[in-house]
Design a protein around this motif. Structure first.
Motif, PDB file in Angstrom:
ATOM      1  N   UNK A 147       0.826  -1.203   0.000  1.00  0.00           N
ATOM      2  CA  UNK A 147       0.000   0.000   0.000  1.00  0.00           C
ATOM      3  C   UNK A 147       0.864   1.258   0.000  1.00  0.00           C
ATOM      4  N   UNK A 148       0.428   2.253  -0.766  1.00  0.00           N
ATOM      5  CA  UNK A 148       1.001   3.597  -0.707  1.00  0.00           C
ATOM      6  C   UNK A 148      -0.125   4.576  -0.973  1.00  0.00           C
ATOM      7  N   UNK A 149      -0.191   5.636  -0.189  1.00  0.00           N
ATOM      8  CA  UNK A 149      -1.285   6.596  -0.330  1.00  0.00           C
ATOM      9  C   UNK A 149      -1.277   7.296  -1.688  1.00  0.00           C
ATOM     10  N   UNK A 150      -0.084   7.611  -2.205  1.00  0.00           N
ATOM     11  CA  UNK A 150      -0.038   8.270  -3.515  1.00  0.00           C
ATOM     12  C   UNK A 150      -0.451   7.290  -4.602  1.00  0.00           C
ATOM     13  N   UNK A 151       0.013   6.055  -4.484  1.00  0.00           N
ATOM     14  CA  UNK A 151      -0.366   5.036  -5.468  1.00  0.00           C
ATOM     15  C   UNK A 151      -1.871   4.814  -5.477  1.00  0.00           C
ATOM     16  N   UNK A 152      -2.466   4.869  -4.272  1.00  0.00           N
ATOM     17  CA  UNK A 152      -3.916   4.700  -4.163  1.00  0.00           C
ATOM     18  C   UNK A 152      -4.642   5.818  -4.933  1.00  0.00           C
ATOM     19  N   UNK A 153      -4.115   7.038  -4.804  1.00  0.00           N
ATOM     20  CA  UNK A 153      -4.746   8.163  -5.512  1.00  0.00           C
ATOM     21  C   UNK A 153      -4.523   8.080  -7.017  1.00  0.00           C
ATOM     22  N   UNK A 154      -3.327   7.652  -7.426  1.00  0.00           N
ATOM     23  CA  UNK A 154      -3.061   7.513  -8.861  1.00  0.00           C
ATOM     24  C   UNK A 154      -4.002   6.462  -9.460  1.00  0.00           C
ATOM     25  N   UNK A 155      -4.197   5.355  -8.746  1.00  0.00           N
ATOM     26  CA  UNK A 155      -5.098   4.303  -9.248  1.00  0.00           C
ATOM     27  C   UNK A 155      -6.519   4.850  -9.404  1.00  0.00           C
ATOM     28  N   UNK A 156      -6.950   5.652  -8.429  1.00  0.00           N
ATOM     29  CA  UNK A 156      -8.293   6.238  -8.501  1.00  0.00           C
ATOM     30  C   UNK A 156      -8.377   7.218  -9.669  1.00  0.00           C
ATOM     31  N   UNK A 157      -7.322   8.014  -9.861  1.00  0.00           N
ATOM     32  CA  UNK A 157      -7.320   8.989 -10.969  1.00  0.00           C
ATOM     33  C   UNK A 157      -7.400   8.281 -12.313  1.00  0.00           C
ATOM     34  N   UNK A 158      -6.663   7.167 -12.428  1.00  0.00           N
ATOM     35  CA  UNK A 158      -6.708   6.408 -13.688  1.00  0.00           C
ATOM     36  C   UNK A 158      -8.109   5.889 -13.960  1.00  0.00           C
ATOM     37  N   UNK A 159      -8.721   5.373 -12.927  1.00  0.00           N
ATOM     38  CA  UNK A 159     -10.078   4.817 -13.043  1.00  0.00           C
ATOM     39  C   UNK A 159     -11.049   5.904 -13.514  1.00  0.00           C
ATOM     40  N   UNK A 204       4.527   8.476   6.387  1.00  0.00           N
ATOM     41  CA  UNK A 204       5.117   7.483   5.480  1.00  0.00           C
ATOM     42  C   UNK A 204       4.129   7.012   4.408  1.00  0.00           C
ATOM     43  N   UNK A 205       3.399   7.969   3.828  1.00  0.00           N
ATOM     44  CA  UNK A 205       2.533   7.660   2.669  1.00  0.00           C
ATOM     45  C   UNK A 205       1.306   6.806   3.035  1.00  0.00           C
ATOM     46  N   UNK A 206       0.826   6.945   4.260  1.00  0.00           N
ATOM     47  CA  UNK A 206      -0.315   6.144   4.735  1.00  0.00           C
ATOM     48  C   UNK A 206      -1.604   6.958   4.664  1.00  0.00           C
ATOM     49  N   UNK A 207      -2.631   6.429   4.100  1.00  0.00           N
ATOM     50  CA  UNK A 207      -3.997   6.975   4.100  1.00  0.00           C
ATOM     51  C   UNK A 207      -4.052   8.488   3.831  1.00  0.00           C
ATOM     52  N   UNK A 208      -3.403   8.914   2.752  1.00  0.00           N
ATOM     53  CA  UNK A 208      -3.301  10.354   2.480  1.00  0.00           C
ATOM     54  C   UNK A 208      -4.658  10.988   2.206  1.00  0.00           C
ATOM     55  N   UNK A 209      -5.552  10.216   1.571  1.00  0.00           N
ATOM     56  CA  UNK A 209      -6.883  10.773   1.270  1.00  0.00           C
ATOM     57  C   UNK A 209      -7.826  10.582   2.453  1.00  0.00           C
ATOM     58  N   UNK A 210      -8.010   9.335   2.871  1.00  0.00           N
ATOM     59  CA  UNK A 210      -9.049   9.072   3.880  1.00  0.00           C
ATOM     60  C   UNK A 210      -8.643   9.565   5.268  1.00  0.00           C
ATOM     61  N   UNK A 211      -7.335   9.737   5.477  1.00  0.00           N
ATOM     62  CA  UNK A 211      -6.875  10.177   6.797  1.00  0.00           C
ATOM     63  C   UNK A 211      -6.777  11.695   6.905  1.00  0.00           C
ATOM     64  N   UNK A 212      -7.366  12.399   5.925  1.00  0.00           N
ATOM     65  CA  UNK A 212      -7.205  13.863   5.862  1.00  0.00           C
ATOM     66  C   UNK A 212      -7.553  14.561   7.175  1.00  0.00           C
TER      67      UNK A 212
END
Ligand code: IPE
Ligand code: IPE
Ligand code: MG
Length: 250
Positions: A147-159, A204-212
Motif C-alpha cells: 500500500x502507498x497513499x499516492x499510489x492509491x490516488x493515482x489508481x483512482x485517478x486512472x479509473x 510514510x505515505x499512509x492513508x493520504x486521502x481518507x486520513x485527511x
C-alpha cells in the motif's frame, strides 16, 4: 505518547467524545525491537505479528468497527530481498494460521493496496481470506499490504480518467465523494484516529486521502510491545481531543 499541552479544552470527563469507530495503525519499530534484543530483524517482524493478533482482539473487544493496519508499504520494496521475503512469509503464515479463528470471531478481512508486484500464491491466499470472511460484521480488518497513499490516488485517478475517456463522465462531475468511492479503502469510513508506534513522527505515505482529518497519535513504543493497554491509552487520548473540522467546535 507525544501529547502537547494543553491538549484541548475537552479534558473534562463529562465531555469525553465517543470512542473512535475506525482506528488505523502504522505498525512501526519491529526492527529496532529486535536490534535492542540482539535478534535478527525477521524475529522482530514475527513478534509484530503477535502484537497484531492482540490488537485485533482488543479492537473487537473495545467496540471498533474498523481496524486498518499498515503491514507493507510500496516503499518497503527498497529493503533487502531477504527481509521482503520474511515479510511476505509472515503474511502467508498469518492468513493460513489465523483465518479460521478470525472468521469465527466475526472479523471481515479486506486488503488495501496494489496487486501489481505480488505473487499469485499471495494473491490467491488473500482473495480466499477476503471471500471467506466477506459476510462478517463484527470488525473489519483492513490489511494495507503493498500500500502507498499516492499510489492509491493515482489508481483512482486512472479509473476516473478511463470513465471520462469512455464518455461516461464529465470532468465537472468529479467530486470528493467520487474519489472516496474510487480509492482502495472505499468500503470503509474514513479513519477517526491514526496511531503510529516507534516514535517516528511521519505518515510514510499512509492513508493520504481518507486520513485527511484523522486525529494523529504518536506513541513511543515499538510495535511488538503494543498491547491492549496501548490501544486503550490511545483511545482515551482521542476521546479528550477537540475535533473541529475547520469549524469552531461544539
Ligand atoms: C515495521 O517495522 C514493519 C514494516 C515496515 C514492514 P520496521 O521494520 O520498519 O522496524 P524499524 O522501523 O526498522 O524499527
Ligand atoms: C511504514 O514504516 C510502513 C509500515 C509500517 C508498513 P516504515 O518503517 O517503512 O517507514 P519509514 O521508512 O520510517 O518512513
Ligand atoms: Mg520502520
Amino acid at each position: 505518547m507525544s501529547e502537547p499541552k494543553p491538549s484541548s479544552p475537552n479534558a473534562d470527563v463529562a465531555t469525553l467524545r465517543s470512542p473512535p469507530k475506525h482506528v488505523a495503525i502504522i505498525m512501526d519499530g519491529n526492527g529496532r525491537w529486535a536490534k535492542a534484543r540482539g535478534l535478527p530483524r525477521a524475529l522482530g517482524h514475527k513478534a509484530g505479528v503477535e502484537a497484531l493478533r492482540g490488537a485485533v482482539e482488543a479492537a473487537r473487544d473495545l467496540g471498533l468497527t474498523h481496524l486498518t493496519v499498515f503491514s507493507f508499504s510500496t516503499e518497503n520494496w527498497n529493503r533487502p530481498q531477504t527481509e521482503i521475503d520474511a515479510l511476505f512469509d509472515l503474511l502467508r503464515l498469518f492468513i493460513k494460521r489465523d483465518l479460521a479463528r478470525l472468521h469465527k470471531d466475526g472479523v471481515q478481512i479486506r486488503i488495501i493496496g496494489a496487486r501489481e508486484g505480488l505473487s499469485t500464491d499471495i494473491l490467491d491466499l488473500v482473495d480466499q481470506a477476503v471471500e471467506t470472511t466477506k459476510d462478517n460484521t463484527r470488525l473489519t480488518l483492513n490489511i494495507a499490504f503493498n500500500y502507498g497513499g499516492r499510489g492509491e490516488l493515482v489508481a483512482a485517478m486512472r479509473e476516473i480518467a478511463r470513465m471520462v475517456e469512455a464518455g461516461k463522465l464529465k470532468a465537472d462531475q468529479i467530486d470528493e465523494a467520487m474519489v472516496s468511492r474510487m480509492i482502495w479503502s472505499a468500503d470503509s469510513p474514513d479513519p477517526d484516529l491514526v496511531i503510529r508506534t516507534s516514535g517516528e513522527l511521519r505518515l510514510s505515505n499512509f492513508l493520504l486521502w481518507s486520513g485527511a482529518y484523522a486525529e494523529l497519535i504518536f506513541m513511543d513504543v515499538w510495535w511488538p510491545d503494543f498491547t491492549r493497554e496501548s490501544l486503550e491509552k490511545a483511545i482515551d487520548a482521542f476521546r479528550r481531543r477537540d475535533r473541529r473540522f475547520g469549524g469552531l467546535g461544539d
